[in-house]
Design a protein around this motif. Structure first.
Motif, PDB file in Angstrom:
ATOM      1  N   GLN A 171       1.433   4.767 -16.956  1.00 17.00           N
ATOM      2  CA  GLN A 171       2.180   4.162 -15.937  1.00 17.00           C
ATOM      3  C   GLN A 171       3.487   3.844 -16.287  1.00 17.00           C
ATOM      4  N   LEU A 172       3.790   3.303 -17.475  1.00 23.16           N
ATOM      5  CA  LEU A 172       5.140   2.760 -17.841  1.00 23.16           C
ATOM      6  C   LEU A 172       6.111   3.866 -17.505  1.00 23.16           C
ATOM      7  N   PRO A 173       6.226   5.012 -17.843  1.00 26.63           N
ATOM      8  CA  PRO A 173       7.537   6.125 -17.284  1.00 26.63           C
ATOM      9  C   PRO A 173       7.798   5.967 -15.984  1.00 26.63           C
ATOM     10  N   PHE A 174       6.757   5.850 -15.241  1.00 27.79           N
ATOM     11  CA  PHE A 174       7.010   5.978 -13.880  1.00 27.79           C
ATOM     12  C   PHE A 174       7.399   4.548 -13.238  1.00 27.79           C
ATOM     13  N   VAL A 175       6.992   3.662 -13.723  1.00 25.48           N
ATOM     14  CA  VAL A 175       7.744   2.369 -13.353  1.00 25.48           C
ATOM     15  C   VAL A 175       9.297   2.262 -13.810  1.00 25.48           C
ATOM     16  N   LEU A 176       9.495   2.479 -14.874  1.00 24.04           N
ATOM     17  CA  LEU A 176      10.817   2.560 -15.560  1.00 24.04           C
ATOM     18  C   LEU A 176      11.698   3.541 -14.785  1.00 24.04           C
ATOM     19  N   GLU A 177      11.425   4.595 -14.522  1.00 23.69           N
ATOM     20  CA  GLU A 177      12.136   5.429 -13.505  1.00 23.69           C
ATOM     21  C   GLU A 177      12.878   4.848 -12.374  1.00 23.69           C
ATOM     22  N   GLY A 178      11.742   4.110 -11.613  1.00 22.20           N
ATOM     23  CA  GLY A 178      12.134   3.523 -10.329  1.00 22.20           C
ATOM     24  C   GLY A 178      13.223   2.100 -10.785  1.00 22.20           C
ATOM     25  N   VAL A 179      12.847   1.401 -11.991  1.00 24.62           N
ATOM     26  CA  VAL A 179      13.584   0.277 -12.352  1.00 24.62           C
ATOM     27  C   VAL A 179      15.182   0.770 -12.637  1.00 24.62           C
TER      28      VAL A 179
END
Length: 304
Positions: free
Chosen positions: A226-234
């Motif tokens: 999940q971390l890559p998806f979260v960091l994309e938005g951040v």
């Protein structure tokens, strides 16, 4: 190895959804610009209050021939009435409230009027006899206006007692409304930004559902998936916040400091350096909103 994988996944996601990422950046930029603008406007209001309230005066306007107040029934103020007002000003009952005062004649009032309205077409139509003479009183505590009003408004020769704070409060009220309107617009834009972040993350998760399925089978942790998806938005939101901070600094530097401060040197304007006080808050707010939107979206669309 894990860090390199996460970074590669972030880069892949940003490339695949480039148009949506740009949309997130732009909407975040606009919404945080409104929030930052509202914060700067509130800082300007507070600074102007501190500046002007320190200079605020009470104006005791004296009777003229055409005054309609009951205390002016005898006509224009006499020398005796003027002396009585000055004696009251220096009396032990009033002196503790008065920092300083000065008498302004009709001729001096006309000079001040001409200075204030030098570019107005009406400046040449006003004569000294149309303007009242007055006492300009600076109070030790501007909140004690009512004391001066009660003591002087009923004296013979006094037309009206005016507190300049009332005029300032009207101006500051309008500015406060503008600040609230800016926050309201910012709130709508933030909702749009959150929805765009959620849509971007959902599309990214859908386009990479095969990769995430394989990662589940090989035992990858929930955080790694999940971390890559979260960091994309951040990352998109942080870029928008940085752009908003830069835009606010440019407005403060070139419009407020470079133009308004030079046009109105007697007004206390905020400095461009004050933008950096709110800039970290904008970046944090953008990152937090994007992170929360991403996590909530992933819980629904990316079951791990």
């Amino acid at each position: 190895m894990r860090l390199a994988f996460i970074l590669s996944e972030i880069g892949s996601g940003l490339r695949r959804n480039l148009s949506m990422v740009i949309s997130v950046i732009l909407v975040t930029f606009v919404s945080l610009s409104f929030i930052g603008g509202a914060a700067l406007l509130q800082m300007q209001i507070n600074q102007m209050k501190d500046y002007w309230y320190d200079k605020v005066q009470v104006s005791i306007f004296l009777c003229a021939d055409n005054s309609g107040a009951q205390t002016c029934a005898a006509g224009a103020i006499t020398d005796e009435q003027r002396s009585d007002i000055e004696s009251m000003m220096d009396s032990p009952a009033v002196a503790p409230y008065v920092d300083s005062y000065q008498h302004e004649t009709q001729a001096e009032a006309l000079t001040h009027f001409q200075d204030q309205f030098e570019n107005s077409p009406i400046v040449d139509t006003v004569t000294a006899d149309q303007l009242p003479e007055s006492f300009r009183v600076r109070l030790v505590d501007p909140e004690k206006y009512e004391v001066i009003n009660e003591l002087f408004s009923s004296m013979e020769g006094v037309d009206v007692v005016v507190d300049q704070r009332e005029l300032l409060e009207q101006i500051f009220s309008i500015m406060n409304v503008a600040s609230l309107v800016s926050l309201g617009i910012a709130g709508v834009m933030i909702v749009c930004a959150v929805l765009l972040v959620a849509t971007t993350i959902r599309l990214s998760a859908f386009s990479r559902r095969r990769e995430t399925g394989i990662m589940r089978l090989v035992g990858a942790s929930k955080l790694v998936i999940q971390l890559p998806f979260v960091l994309e938005g951040v990352i998109a939101a942080v870029i928008g916040a940085l752009l908003a901070s830069g835009a606010l600094w440019a407005v403060a530097r070139y419009f407020i400091e470079g133009h308004l401060a030079q046009q109105y040197p007697g007004t206390a304007f905020i400095a461009s350096s004050q933008v950096w006080v709110i800039a970290p808050g904008l970046v944090i707010l953008g990152a937090v909103l994007a992170g929360i939107a991403s996590m909530l979206t992933l819980r629904r669309y990316l079951k791990v």
